[in-house]
Structure formats: structure tokens, C-alpha cells
Motif scaffolding. Structure first.
Motif, PDB file in Angstrom:
ATOM      1  N   ILE A   1       0.837  -1.198   0.000  1.00 18.73           N
ATOM      2  CA  ILE A   1       0.000   0.000   0.000  1.00 18.73           C
ATOM      3  C   ILE A   1       0.876   1.254   0.000  1.00 18.73           C
ATOM      4  CG2 ILE A   1      -1.592   1.357   1.407  1.00 18.73           C
ATOM      5  CD1 ILE A   1      -3.047  -0.766  -0.012  1.00 18.73           C
TER       6      ILE A   1
ATOM      7  N   ARG B   1      -8.373   1.146   2.450  1.00 12.29           N
ATOM      8  CA  ARG B   1      -8.498   0.169   1.367  1.00 12.29           C
ATOM      9  C   ARG B   1      -9.636   0.526   0.411  1.00 12.29           C
ATOM     10  NH1 ARG B   1      -6.220  -2.019   5.618  1.00 12.29           N
ATOM     11  NH2 ARG B   1      -4.360  -3.282   5.238  1.00 12.29           N
TER      12      ARG B   1
ATOM     13  N   ALA C   1      -8.181   2.982  -1.795  1.00 15.07           N
ATOM     14  CA  ALA C   1      -7.264   2.395  -2.766  1.00 15.07           C
ATOM     15  C   ALA C   1      -8.018   1.898  -4.003  1.00 15.07           C
ATOM     16  CB  ALA C   1      -6.479   1.247  -2.129  1.00 15.07           C
TER      17      ALA C   1
ATOM     18  N   HIS D   1      -1.833  -1.970  -4.883  1.00 16.26           N
ATOM     19  CA  HIS D   1      -2.973  -2.023  -3.963  1.00 16.26           C
ATOM     20  C   HIS D   1      -3.752  -3.327  -4.135  1.00 16.26           C
ATOM     21  CE1 HIS D   1      -3.140   2.655  -3.781  1.00 16.26           C
ATOM     22  NE2 HIS D   1      -2.165   2.147  -3.065  1.00 16.26           N
TER      23      HIS D   1
ATOM     24  N   GLU E   1      -2.304  -6.566  -2.634  1.00 15.56           N
ATOM     25  CA  GLU E   1      -2.009  -6.529  -1.194  1.00 15.56           C
ATOM     26  C   GLU E   1      -2.441  -7.823  -0.516  1.00 15.56           C
ATOM     27  OE1 GLU E   1      -3.582  -4.286   2.850  1.00 15.56           O
ATOM     28  OE2 GLU E   1      -4.683  -4.227   0.967  1.00 15.56           O
TER      29      GLU E   1
END
Length: 337
Positions: A152, A266, A269, A307, A310
Motif C-alpha cells: 500500500i 483500502r 485504494a 494495492h 495486497e
């Protein structure tokens, strides 16, 4: 789906009332409703930048922002009535978060964006909007203490590098500096808005989004009257109201749903794909393709890819329980690890 696999490890040497969990792993899949909501939200909002560009170039920024949010609020209010959504009830402690979200995300940010759009290419502005995810994540990590990992962080660095290239593109960067700063300021305000909205995301999404539109819309319109903005033609007003409902209102509802399941950083993202969709649409509508856009787009694509790959792992502990189950992290899963 997004799951937390919590593997309990008990021991007689542990203090009473504690059960240690050796590992928590979060794996991401496009089948997760939160991911789908985040991507759909991004697509709708990404389309708003090139579509709003002609209006931002010809009308007062406060006026355009006000009509967009008014359309969002009125459309969602009608949708709420049709669906029969329950009345929104927020604890007193959350009302300040909702007020702050409305102020930063509904009043300040759209006006800054419309000001920036009035003097720069829609494709440039669309890619600069990637920095919203950076501001969102940084605030979530360092203010609200959300967990983060190397992918990230590396992705955010790539996005910032791409934004920097766009900010100083060509010989005319000085003339566009104020516009660039305005768009970046809008992204910062939306980053604050996203985190404050995360505090109230457990409430009804349509009601939350409609409140923002119904407050932000009239506020911006009053500011437009104060600065002497002239009214646009009826056709432009209708177009902005519809655009606001679809690209702002429905997008915000979907983003709130993503916040519940993914957490603020998130969800932000995944929202990164919005500017890419906006840039592609802007190019399709005739915007020029420059090497700066290509390089910045590649850097930002790398950031988004980081991202998406991840793999969120961390040590985790709870009290007095043993279990192993799929777990969808919502806004209540916001704690240090």
C-alpha cells in the motif's frame, strides 16, 4: 471475498482472559461486495470530471458544485422515499463527523475542483484526483491508526510521483499552478471527508449521502449568489442535476458501502481507478494525449496494481474465545494491530 482467517492458539501459560491469534490474513477478491461497490463508485465518479468540464469552464465554480450536489441530494431523497429507507439515527458523538464530512467533502472540495477544472485539461485533472486516495490513506493510517503494509505504501509513492509529473507538465505549468493546487486541495478535503464518513458508515448509506447533497448543494448555491454568479440556461441546470445524482449521489452511496466492508484506506485504494476512467473518457471526448499523461498514467497504474495485490497479514489477539471464521472487516474493525 475478503476474509480474516483467525487461527486461535491457546496456552495454559497465557494470562487468564487472553487467547492469542498467531496470524490474521486478508485476501482480496473481486467477488467481494465491498470491492465491487468501491470499483462501481469509482467508475461513476470518474465519469463526472470530463462530463462536468464544459460546465466548469463556462459557469461559476460554486454554482456548478451547488447544482451537482443538489441533484445528488434530491435524487437520493426520492430514491430513499421509493425504497422506504428507515429514518437515519446517529449518536450525538457521530454528528460532528457527519458535519465535518459535509463541510469538507460537500462544500469546499467540489468548489475547489470546479475552479481547477476551469483552467486545466479534464484528463490532467482526472489523473490528479488519484491523490485523493493518498490523502485518505495517510489520514486513516496516522490519525485513525488503520493497519497498512509495504504494498500500500509503495503504491501511494507511485501515485504521488505520477501526480507530480502532471503538476509540472510542459512550459505552461506556472500558469496552471493555482489550478493544480486547487485540485489537490479538493483531494485533501475529500480525504478528510472519507475518513469522517468512515466514522458514520454504519448508518443508512442513502440517507447519509442525501444529507450531504441537501446541505452542500444549497450552501454552494448561496455562495454563488453572494459572488454574483449568473444563472445558467435551464438545459444546463437539468443536465447538472442529473449528473450530480448519478456521478455524485449514487457513487457516494456505493463508496459508503465499500467503507463498511473494507475500511477507509483500502476503500480509497480501490477508488483510485476513478481518475483513470475519467482520463480515458476525456481522451475519448477529444482531449490531447501528452507524454506526461502517459508516464503519469503508468506510474499510477503501478500504484493501483500494488494495492490490488495486497496481502494483509498481522498479529492479532482477542479475549476469551476460540474460533476460525470468514470475517468481513467493516468500520468497527478500525484498531491498531
Amino acid at each position: 471475498m475478503v476474509t480474516h482467517e483467525c487461527c486461535a492458539v491457546s496456552s495454559t501459560n497465557l494470562p487468564m482472559g487472553r487467547v492469542e491469534y498467531s496470524h490474521v490474513v486478508m485476501r482480496v477478491s473481486l467477488k467481494n461486495p465491498g470491492v465491487q461497490a468501491g470499483l462501481a463508485s469509482a467508475l461513476l465518479f470518474g465519469a463526472s470530471t470530463p462530463l462536468a468540464k464544459p460546465f466548469a469552464s463556462n459557469f461559476n465554480p460554486f454554482l456548478v458544485a451547488g447544482l451537482l450536489y443538489l441533484g445528488s441530494g434530491l435524487g437520493l431523497l426520492a430514491l430513499r422515499a421509493i425504497r422506504g429507507n428507515p429514518r437515519l439515527e446517529l449518536p450525538a458523538s457521530n454528528r460532528a463527523s457527519l458535519f465535518g464530512a459535509v463541510f469538507f467533502g460537500g462544500v469546499v472540495a467540489p468548489a475547489l475542483l470546479m475552479f481547477g477544472l476551469s483552467a486545466m485539461a479534464a484528463s490532467d485533472a482526472s489523473l490528479l484526483l488519484n491523490t485523493e486516495a493518498v490523502f485518505t490513506a495517510v489520514i486513516a493510517w496516522f490519525v485513525f491508526k488503520e493497519n497498512f503494509d509495504r504494498n500500500i505504501v509503495a503504491g501511494m509513492v507511485a501515485i504521488v510521483a505520477g501526480a507530480a509529473i502532471l503538476s509540472f507538465s510542459g512550459d505552461a505549468w506556472r500558469s496552471q499552478l493555482l489550478s493544480t493546487l486547487a485540485v489537490l486541495g479538493a483531494c485533501l478535503c475529500w480525504g478528510i471527508d472519507n475518513n469522517l464518513t468512515g466514522n458514520v458508515a454504519a448508518g443508512d448509506a442513502i440517507s447519509l449521502a442525501s444529507i450531504k447533497g441537501l446541505v452542500a448543494g444549497p450552501t454552494n448555491l448561496v455562495l454563488a449568489v453572494v459572488v454574483g454568479a449568473s444563472a445558467p440556461p435551464a438545459g444546463s441546470i437539468a443536465a447538472l442535476l442529473v449528473l450530480g445524482f448519478v456521478c455524485y449521489g449514487l457513487s457516494l452511496v456505493l463508496f459508503i458501502l465499500a467503507l463498511r466492508r473494507l475500511g477507509t484506506a483500502r476503500a480509497g485504494a480501490y477508488f483510485c481507478v476513478a481518475p483513470f476512467f475519467g482520463a480515458i473518457l476525456a481522451l475519448a471526448l477529444g482531449a490531447p494525449l501528452t507524454w506526461q499523461i502517459v508516464v503519469a498514467g503508468c506510474l499510477m497504474a503501478v500504484g493501483i496494481w500494488l494495492h490490488l495485490i495486497e496481502n494483509h497479514e498481522h498479529e492479532h489477539s482477542h479475549g476469551d474465545l476460540e474460533h476460525k471464521h470468514p470475517h468481513s472487516p467493516d468500520v468497527t474493525h478500525r484498531h491498531p494491530h
